[in-house]
Design a protein around this motif. Structure first.
Motif, PDB file in Angstrom:
ATOM      1  N   GLU A   1       3.987  14.176 -11.481  1.00  0.00           N
ATOM      2  CA  GLU A   1       4.801  14.537 -12.400  1.00  0.00           C
ATOM      3  C   GLU A   1       2.985  15.023 -13.534  1.00  0.00           C
ATOM      4  O   GLU A   1       3.642  16.016 -14.445  1.00  0.00           O
ATOM      5  CB  GLU A   1       4.638  13.256 -13.172  1.00  0.00           C
ATOM      6  CG  GLU A   1       6.024  12.475 -12.833  1.00  0.00           C
ATOM      7  CD  GLU A   1       5.993  11.265 -13.438  1.00  0.00           C
ATOM      8  OE1 GLU A   1       5.038  10.274 -14.310  1.00  0.00           O
ATOM      9  OE2 GLU A   1       7.276  10.387 -13.157  1.00  0.00           O
TER      10      GLU A   1
ATOM     11  N   SER B   1       0.712  -1.310   0.557  1.00  0.00           N
ATOM     12  CA  SER B   1       0.160  -0.190   0.222  1.00  0.00           C
ATOM     13  C   SER B   1       0.391   1.179  -0.077  1.00  0.00           C
ATOM     14  O   SER B   1       0.662   2.137  -0.756  1.00  0.00           O
ATOM     15  CB  SER B   1      -0.834  -0.049   1.321  1.00  0.00           C
ATOM     16  OG  SER B   1      -2.085   1.254   1.415  1.00  0.00           O
TER      17      SER B   1
ATOM     18  N   GLN C   1       2.318   1.729  -3.521  1.00  0.00           N
ATOM     19  CA  GLN C   1       1.116   1.980  -4.473  1.00  0.00           C
ATOM     20  C   GLN C   1       0.988   3.376  -4.156  1.00  0.00           C
ATOM     21  O   GLN C   1       0.787   4.404  -4.703  1.00  0.00           O
ATOM     22  CB  GLN C   1       0.130   1.920  -4.101  1.00  0.00           C
ATOM     23  CG  GLN C   1       0.183   0.139  -4.812  1.00  0.00           C
ATOM     24  CD  GLN C   1      -1.063  -0.628  -4.274  1.00  0.00           C
ATOM     25  OE1 GLN C   1      -1.944  -0.559  -3.855  1.00  0.00           O
ATOM     26  NE2 GLN C   1      -1.189  -2.115  -4.980  1.00  0.00           N
ATOM     27  N   GLN C   2       1.257   3.978  -3.183  1.00  0.00           N
ATOM     28  CA  GLN C   2       0.711   5.558  -2.737  1.00  0.00           C
ATOM     29  C   GLN C   2       1.616   6.513  -3.251  1.00  0.00           C
ATOM     30  O   GLN C   2       1.875   7.242  -3.542  1.00  0.00           O
ATOM     31  CB  GLN C   2       0.650   5.610  -0.690  1.00  0.00           C
ATOM     32  CG  GLN C   2       0.353   7.239  -0.691  1.00  0.00           C
ATOM     33  CD  GLN C   2      -0.719   7.876  -1.107  1.00  0.00           C
ATOM     34  OE1 GLN C   2      -2.005   6.731  -1.137  1.00  0.00           O
ATOM     35  NE2 GLN C   2      -1.144   8.594  -1.368  1.00  0.00           N
ATOM     36  N   GLU C   3       2.736   6.058  -3.098  1.00  0.00           N
ATOM     37  CA  GLU C   3       4.577   6.348  -2.887  1.00  0.00           C
ATOM     38  C   GLU C   3       4.168   6.772  -5.082  1.00  0.00           C
ATOM     39  O   GLU C   3       4.658   7.797  -5.553  1.00  0.00           O
ATOM     40  CB  GLU C   3       5.994   5.981  -3.190  1.00  0.00           C
ATOM     41  CG  GLU C   3       5.977   5.884  -1.654  1.00  0.00           C
ATOM     42  CD  GLU C   3       7.772   5.131  -1.037  1.00  0.00           C
ATOM     43  OE1 GLU C   3       7.643   4.634  -1.753  1.00  0.00           O
ATOM     44  OE2 GLU C   3       7.827   5.396  -0.046  1.00  0.00           O
ATOM     45  N   GLU C   4       4.072   5.327  -5.200  1.00  0.00           N
ATOM     46  CA  GLU C   4       3.762   5.365  -6.891  1.00  0.00           C
ATOM     47  C   GLU C   4       2.435   6.202  -7.821  1.00  0.00           C
ATOM     48  O   GLU C   4       2.639   7.121  -7.691  1.00  0.00           O
ATOM     49  CB  GLU C   4       3.293   4.286  -7.731  1.00  0.00           C
ATOM     50  CG  GLU C   4       3.308   4.148  -8.884  1.00  0.00           C
ATOM     51  CD  GLU C   4       4.704   4.455  -9.792  1.00  0.00           C
ATOM     52  OE1 GLU C   4       4.712   5.072 -11.141  1.00  0.00           O
ATOM     53  OE2 GLU C   4       5.617   4.414  -9.173  1.00  0.00           O
ATOM     54  N   THR C   5       1.427   6.878  -6.490  1.00  0.00           N
ATOM     55  CA  THR C   5       0.485   7.446  -6.785  1.00  0.00           C
ATOM     56  C   THR C   5       0.868   9.010  -6.938  1.00  0.00           C
ATOM     57  O   THR C   5       0.876   9.864  -7.388  1.00  0.00           O
ATOM     58  CB  THR C   5      -1.184   7.370  -5.812  1.00  0.00           C
ATOM     59  OG1 THR C   5      -1.302   6.160  -5.584  1.00  0.00           O
ATOM     60  CG2 THR C   5      -2.144   8.172  -6.647  1.00  0.00           C
ATOM     61  N   ASP C   6       1.739   8.926  -5.407  1.00  0.00           N
ATOM     62  CA  ASP C   6       2.197  10.470  -5.378  1.00  0.00           C
ATOM     63  C   ASP C   6       3.185  11.513  -6.903  1.00  0.00           C
ATOM     64  O   ASP C   6       3.101  12.410  -6.848  1.00  0.00           O
ATOM     65  CB  ASP C   6       2.750  10.328  -4.057  1.00  0.00           C
ATOM     66  CG  ASP C   6       2.119  10.832  -3.068  1.00  0.00           C
ATOM     67  OD1 ASP C   6       0.706  10.791  -3.008  1.00  0.00           O
ATOM     68  OD2 ASP C   6       1.952  10.004  -2.080  1.00  0.00           O
ATOM     69  N   ARG C   7       3.966   9.572  -6.969  1.00  0.00           N
ATOM     70  CA  ARG C   7       4.736  10.776  -7.527  1.00  0.00           C
ATOM     71  C   ARG C   7       3.924  10.999  -9.246  1.00  0.00           C
ATOM     72  O   ARG C   7       4.667  12.324  -9.745  1.00  0.00           O
ATOM     73  CB  ARG C   7       5.641   9.279  -7.956  1.00  0.00           C
ATOM     74  CG  ARG C   7       6.641   9.855  -9.502  1.00  0.00           C
ATOM     75  CD  ARG C   7       7.738   8.304  -9.827  1.00  0.00           C
ATOM     76  NE  ARG C   7       7.150   6.891 -10.340  1.00  0.00           N
ATOM     77  CZ  ARG C   7       7.315   6.980 -11.654  1.00  0.00           C
ATOM     78  NH1 ARG C   7       7.093   8.237 -12.535  1.00  0.00           N
ATOM     79  NH2 ARG C   7       5.887   6.321 -11.958  1.00  0.00           N
ATOM     80  N   LEU C   8       3.009   9.859  -9.862  1.00  0.00           N
ATOM     81  CA  LEU C   8       2.314   9.789 -10.990  1.00  0.00           C
ATOM     82  C   LEU C   8       1.376  11.468 -10.428  1.00  0.00           C
ATOM     83  O   LEU C   8       1.158  11.864 -11.758  1.00  0.00           O
ATOM     84  CB  LEU C   8       1.341   9.199 -11.017  1.00  0.00           C
ATOM     85  CG  LEU C   8       1.777   8.142 -11.540  1.00  0.00           C
ATOM     86  CD1 LEU C   8       0.804   6.806 -11.682  1.00  0.00           C
ATOM     87  CD2 LEU C   8       2.893   7.619 -13.018  1.00  0.00           C
ATOM     88  N   ARG C   9       0.792  11.890  -9.660  1.00  0.00           N
ATOM     89  CA  ARG C   9       0.342  13.479  -9.617  1.00  0.00           C
ATOM     90  C   ARG C   9       1.026  14.456  -9.824  1.00  0.00           C
ATOM     91  O   ARG C   9       1.265  15.227 -10.253  1.00  0.00           O
ATOM     92  CB  ARG C   9      -0.146  13.148  -7.923  1.00  0.00           C
ATOM     93  CG  ARG C   9      -1.342  14.780  -7.751  1.00  0.00           C
ATOM     94  CD  ARG C   9      -1.561  14.614  -6.208  1.00  0.00           C
ATOM     95  NE  ARG C   9      -2.998  13.275  -6.064  1.00  0.00           N
ATOM     96  CZ  ARG C   9      -2.572  12.264  -5.528  1.00  0.00           C
ATOM     97  NH1 ARG C   9      -1.458  12.450  -4.563  1.00  0.00           N
ATOM     98  NH2 ARG C   9      -3.577  11.293  -5.133  1.00  0.00           N
TER      99      ARG C   9
END
Length: 305
Positions: free
Chosen positions: A142, A129, A132-140
């Motif tokens: 970007e 989780s 996934q949160q770190e990936e979501t933050d990175r995509l946000r």
């Protein structure tokens, strides 16, 4: 235990006759002794063993009487069998209890193992989780950066569009001014009147207005907000007058490039004044290049028409 001791004493007291004359007694005595000597079963049924000893003692005491012999043999055999059965029953019960305890330990161990597996699974899910949160933050981040770049690109495009519109207005004004001059020359030529050139310099009628360092970005010809704020002031002061715009570049670098940049800046100010309502034919725009000690910017001087 007292009952067992008493039975043993009775057995010893009556054993003299029995050991010599009664094979049934010897058989049952041997079975009971075998039970007593058994390391597993010998101490498990003391009460039943005591009763069996009592039955053997009765057989030893009264078994010599033929009419009662079979009866006491039957009773003693039953008591010996009961003693064996009771001892074996206790042994089985203890085995079952041991198995139950072992089963409980196995269940406890399995429960602990399941709890540990559940904890590890929860930890794995937590780490997943977080990832996934770190990936979501990175995509946000970007996406936000891309949106910011898009907004900046849109602003730059809008600025370029405005500059192009100002340049187009300037070109149109210059074209109209050239057309008017051409027509004026044609009229003068047709009438035979020669234009009289004035040799007296125009007199200044107002203090110059300067556009400071912040009027243009370094190396750029587009007006910055600080420079655009002065345009209205210059346009107001130019009412009924002629305006001379003299623009500069930084002191340094290539002289030809500085001259071209200063001319572009002068034309940018001229276009802004035309857009503000000052007639183009009353505006003279000059690029002065770079001067020692002169910062980037421009100055507007006013003269009687």
């Amino acid at each position: 235990m007292r009952l067992l001791a008493a039975a043993v004493l009775l057995a010893v007291a009556g054993s003299a006759w029995a050991q010599k004359d009664d094979p049934d007694y010897d058989r049952l005595r041997g079975r009971l002794n075998q039970l007593a000597d058994d390391r597993t079963l010998g101490a498990l049924a003391p009460a039943e063993v005591a009763l069996a000893e009592q039955a053997l003692a009765n057989l030893a005491e009264f078994g010599g009487k033929r009419k009662l012999h079979d009866h006491y043999v039957f009773l003693a055999a039953q008591r010996v069998d009961i003693a064996w059965a009771a001892a074996q029953s206790v042994a089985q019960e203890r085995k079952l209890q041991a198995l139950d305890r072992e089963h409980d330990q196995i269940l406890i161990a399995a429960s602990r193992r399941d709890a540990e597996q559940a904890r590890l699974e929860l930890e794995r899910q937590r780490i997943q989780s977080l990832a996934q949160q770190e990936e979501t933050d990175r995509l946000r981040a970007e996406a936000d950066e891309a949106r910011t770049q898009s907004e900046q690109t849109s602003k730059q495009a809008e600025t370029a569009k405005k500059q192009a519109a100002q340049a187009r207005k300037l070109a149109d004004a210059q074209a109209r001014e050239a057309e008017l001059a051409r027509k004026e020359a044609e009229l003068l030529a047709a009438s035979g009147i020669k234009p009289v050139a004035s040799t007296a310099p125009a007199a200044k009628v107002a203090a110059p207005i300067t556009l400071g360092d912040a009027a243009f970005a370094p190396g750029k010809a587009a007006l910055q907000p600080a420079g655009s704020a002065q345009i209205a002031k210059i346009a107001t002061a130019a009412a009924g007058k002629s305006v001379r715009i003299e623009a500069y570049a930084n002191d340094g670098g290539n002289a030809k490039a500085n001259l071209a940049l200063s001319q572009q800046r002068a034309q940018a100010i001229r276009a802004a004044l035309v857009a503000a309502g000052v007639p183009a034919k009353r505006i003279t725009a000059v690029g002065a290049g770079a001067k020692a000690g002169t910062a980037r910017g421009a100055a507007a001087s006013f003269f009687e028409r």
